[in-house]
Design a protein around this motif. Structure first.
Motif, PDB file in Angstrom:
ATOM      1  N   SER B 100      17.252 -22.286  15.301  1.00  0.00           N
ATOM      2  CA  SER B 100      16.820 -21.249  14.248  1.00  0.00           C
ATOM      3  C   SER B 100      16.454 -22.078  12.929  1.00  0.00           C
ATOM      4  O   SER B 100      15.638 -21.598  11.798  1.00  0.00           O
ATOM      5  N   GLU B 101      17.382 -23.047  12.698  1.00  0.00           N
ATOM      6  CA  GLU B 101      17.345 -23.663  11.286  1.00  0.00           C
ATOM      7  C   GLU B 101      16.154 -24.375  11.057  1.00  0.00           C
ATOM      8  O   GLU B 101      15.778 -24.690  10.018  1.00  0.00           O
ATOM      9  N   ASN B 103      13.155 -23.399  11.672  1.00  0.00           N
ATOM     10  CA  ASN B 103      12.126 -22.455  11.631  1.00  0.00           C
ATOM     11  C   ASN B 103      11.164 -22.692  10.594  1.00  0.00           C
ATOM     12  O   ASN B 103       9.973 -22.262  10.685  1.00  0.00           O
ATOM     13  N   GLU B 104      11.452 -23.093   9.511  1.00  0.00           N
ATOM     14  CA  GLU B 104      10.768 -23.134   8.198  1.00  0.00           C
ATOM     15  C   GLU B 104       9.703 -24.059   8.355  1.00  0.00           C
ATOM     16  O   GLU B 104       9.732 -25.222   8.797  1.00  0.00           O
TER      17      GLU B 104
END
Lengths: 115, 116
Positions: B100-101, B103-104
């Motif tokens: 999830s981290e 995703n940027e």
């Protein structure tokens, strides 16, 4: 389908005044939320993001945003704006369940800081 | 380190011509996205690559638009028989995949396409 609404197309505000730029999204499914800034003739720059955890997110340049799941909102705030904050601001949502993580953007809010 | 680069920065073409827009993502980023930003609008998703394959091309407006990423790095967006309505800024973004981290998405400066 997911959609993002930025109700204010333009927000004029005097220098050193507070500002709030509103963002609402349509779906209550698990989402990632982002705010990007676009200065004239430049690319998109990430201001802040909400992935999980604390609902109050702090970003660069003194901006912060609060994730409100019940109201499906992610409003951007700054307590005191500067002339240099004049730019276009975009809210974006990414569906955590989609598998692609593509962004759905709002139409943008043009912030104009007045001297 | 180097960010996402896009070439050309500006492209002017005539209606009916073929154009290619290039995106060079951040090294090591396996995910690559194309968006289109029309005047006064937010960016709209076109296509997503995971590695070499187009995992989601649901945003391509019609079959005149096509994109490739043959070696899992550089991508080319191809537009055939351009129309005046294709005029827009075409943005490329890349991201790391897996958590999830990651995703940027990091955006390039865009290619401004003008169809006369």
């Amino acid at each position: 389908a997911q959609s993002v609404t930025q109700l204010d197309s333009q927000v004029p505000v005097f220098e050193e005044a507070p500002v709030e730029l509103r963002c609402n999204y349509s779906s209550s499914v698990s989402v990632y939320l982002f705010w990007y800034v676009q200065y004239p003739n430049q690319g998109l720059q990430l201001l802040l993001k909400y992935l999980s955890g604390s609902t109050l997110v702090k970003g660069i340049n003194g901006f912060e945003a609060e994730f409100n799941k019940s109201q499906t909102s992610f409003h951007l705030r700054k307590p005191s704006v500067h002339i240099s904050d004049t730019a276009e601001y975009f809210c974006a949502v990414s569906d955590r369940t989609s598998g692609t993580y593509k962004y759905i953007f709002g139409t943008g809010t043009r912030l104009k800081v007045l001297a | 380190g180097a960010g996402v680069s896009q070439t050309p920065s500006n492209k002017v073409t005539e209606k009916g011509k073929y154009v290619e827009l290039r995106c060079d993502p951040i090294s090591g980023h396996t995910a690559l996205y194309w968006y289109r930003q029309s005047l006064g609008q937010g960016p709209e998703f076109l296509i997503y690559f995971q590695g070499t394959g187009a995992a989601d091309d649901s945003g391509l407006p019609n079959d005149r638009f096509f994109a490739v990423r043959p070696e899992g790095s550089v991508s080319t967006l191809k537009i055939q028989r351009t129309e005046r309505g294709d005029s827009a800024v075409y943005l490329c973004a890349s991201s790391v995949r897996g958590t999830s981290e990651s995703n940027e998405q990091f955006f390039g400066p865009g290619t401004r396409l003008t169809v006369l």
